[in-house]
Design an enzyme around this catalytic site. Structure first.
Site, short mmCIF file in Angstrom:
data_model
loop_
_atom_site.label_atom_id
_atom_site.label_comp_id
_atom_site.label_asym_id
_atom_site.label_seq_id
_atom_site.Cartn_x
_atom_site.Cartn_y
_atom_site.Cartn_z
N LYS A 13 -4.64 8.55 -3.25
CA LYS A 13 -3.55 8.93 -4.01
C LYS A 13 -3.61 8.62 -5.34
CE LYS A 13 -0.76 6.28 -1.58
NZ LYS A 13 -1.67 5.65 -0.52
N ARG A 88 7.54 3.74 0.99
CA ARG A 88 6.67 3.23 1.91
C ARG A 88 7.54 2.89 3.46
NH1 ARG A 88 2.14 1.33 -1.40
NH2 ARG A 88 0.19 0.86 0.09
N ARG A 127 -14.39 1.50 -2.66
CA ARG A 127 -13.40 1.49 -3.90
C ARG A 127 -13.65 0.27 -4.86
NH1 ARG A 127 -6.97 2.44 -3.03
NH2 ARG A 127 -6.86 0.53 -2.15
N ARG A 160 -10.92 -4.70 -4.60
CA ARG A 160 -9.73 -5.53 -4.39
C ARG A 160 -9.69 -6.35 -3.22
NH1 ARG A 160 -5.44 -0.88 -4.51
NH2 ARG A 160 -4.52 -2.19 -2.85
N ARG A 171 -3.53 -2.88 7.14
CA ARG A 171 -2.89 -1.98 6.06
C ARG A 171 -2.97 -0.56 6.80
NH1 ARG A 171 -6.27 -2.01 1.09
NH2 ARG A 171 -4.79 -0.66 0.33
P1 AMP Z 1 -1.50 0.04 -2.99
O1 AMP Z 1 -2.09 -0.40 -4.15
O2 AMP Z 1 -0.49 0.98 -3.03
O3 AMP Z 1 -2.31 0.28 -1.53
O4 AMP Z 1 -0.39 -1.33 -2.42
C1 AMP Z 1 -1.08 -2.45 -2.36
C2 AMP Z 1 -0.04 -3.54 -1.88
O5 AMP Z 1 1.12 -3.64 -2.29
C3 AMP Z 1 0.60 -2.90 -0.32
O6 AMP Z 1 -0.66 -3.20 0.91
C4 AMP Z 1 1.67 -3.74 -0.28
O7 AMP Z 1 1.50 -5.05 0.16
C5 AMP Z 1 2.36 -3.76 -1.52
N1 AMP Z 1 2.85 -2.51 -1.86
C6 AMP Z 1 2.87 -1.51 -2.88
N2 AMP Z 1 3.73 -0.42 -2.90
C7 AMP Z 1 4.74 -1.18 -1.81
C8 AMP Z 1 5.95 -0.52 -1.43
N3 AMP Z 1 6.46 0.66 -1.93
N4 AMP Z 1 6.57 -1.20 -0.38
C9 AMP Z 1 6.01 -2.43 -0.05
N5 AMP Z 1 4.89 -2.92 -0.30
C10 AMP Z 1 4.22 -2.16 -1.15
#
Ligand code: AMP
Length: 217
Positions: A13, A88, A127, A160, A171
């Protein structure tokens, strides 16, 4: 135009959204990036989010919705917006509707990127991302020109902590339980939902992603 980019962790994404936002001069709104910035800056929000993120859990809906509301207030109403990693949960999707209505906007389309779990796990292990500008690379499929250095801004790339294997499986589980129901949520929405197979090269996925978004515009 407001478009949501939906899909499991590791599906690409961020890579796709950064590229399209650049091409369309759109705002790329990644809640993950906003949270990582807050953590780096040591803000209250960053401290609140830390534990959830490190465990692969979702940050509470009210925290995320407040963050998005505040961030959207800084984006001009005529600017196209690409949401990446938000919403989400169905609570966030309903909240987004409210926030958008307040500023006279609505969701115009949703693009779902899909790939089998094996591909996602491999992607996440390879990644690398830039903590400075949010650009995303992959040592297997989309390497930076100079190893560990961001092509866009010269920042030092990192793997990360939440891309470690244990957190990755959590996740993926969280995605299936809490985020995947958004597919049927948006399928019954008037805005079109396009599915794009994402276990292909970045360029192939980008072509279909771009076509899907152009269809919405
Ligand atoms: P991402 O980079 O989008 O994979 O997000 C990394 C982490 O940030 C996720 O595993 C969640 O812990 C938190 N996070 C990001 N976006 C959201 C969201 N819309 N709702 C809840 N937690 C989020």
């Amino acid at each position: 135009m407001v478009v949501i980019l939906l899909g499991p962790p590791g599906v690409g994404k961020g890579t796709q959204a950064v590229r399209l936002a650049e091409e369309l001069y759109a705002a790329h709104v990644s809640t993950g990036d906003l949270l990582r910035t807050a953590r780096r800056e040591g803000t209250e929000l960053g401290k609140k989010a830390q534990e959830y993120m490190d465990g692969g859990e979702l940050v509470p809906d009210d925290v995320i919705l407040a963050l998005v509301r505040e961030h959207l207030a800084g984006i001009a109403p005529e600017t196209d917006v690409l949401f990446d990693g938000f919403p989400r949960t169905t609570v966030q999707a309903t909240g987004l509707r409210t926030v958008l209505t307040e500023v006279g906007r609505e969701v115009d389309g949703v693009v779902l990127l899909e790939a089998p779990d094996e591909a996602l796990v491999k992607r996440l292990s390879g990644r690398r991302s830039c903590p400075d500008c949010g650009a995303v690379y992959n040592v297997y499929s989309n390497p930076a020109g100079v190893e560990d250095t961001c092509d866009r801004c010269g920042g030092s790339l990192v793997h990360r902590a939440d891309d470690a294997p244990d957190t990755v499986s959590r996740r993926l589980e969280v995605y299936r339980e809490q985020t995947a129901p958004l597919v049927s949520y948006y399928e019954s929405d008037p805005a079109p939902l396009a599915r794009v197979r994402a276990d292909r090269s970045v360029d192939e996925v980008y072509g279909d992603f771009r076509t899907a978004v152009e269809g919405v515009r």
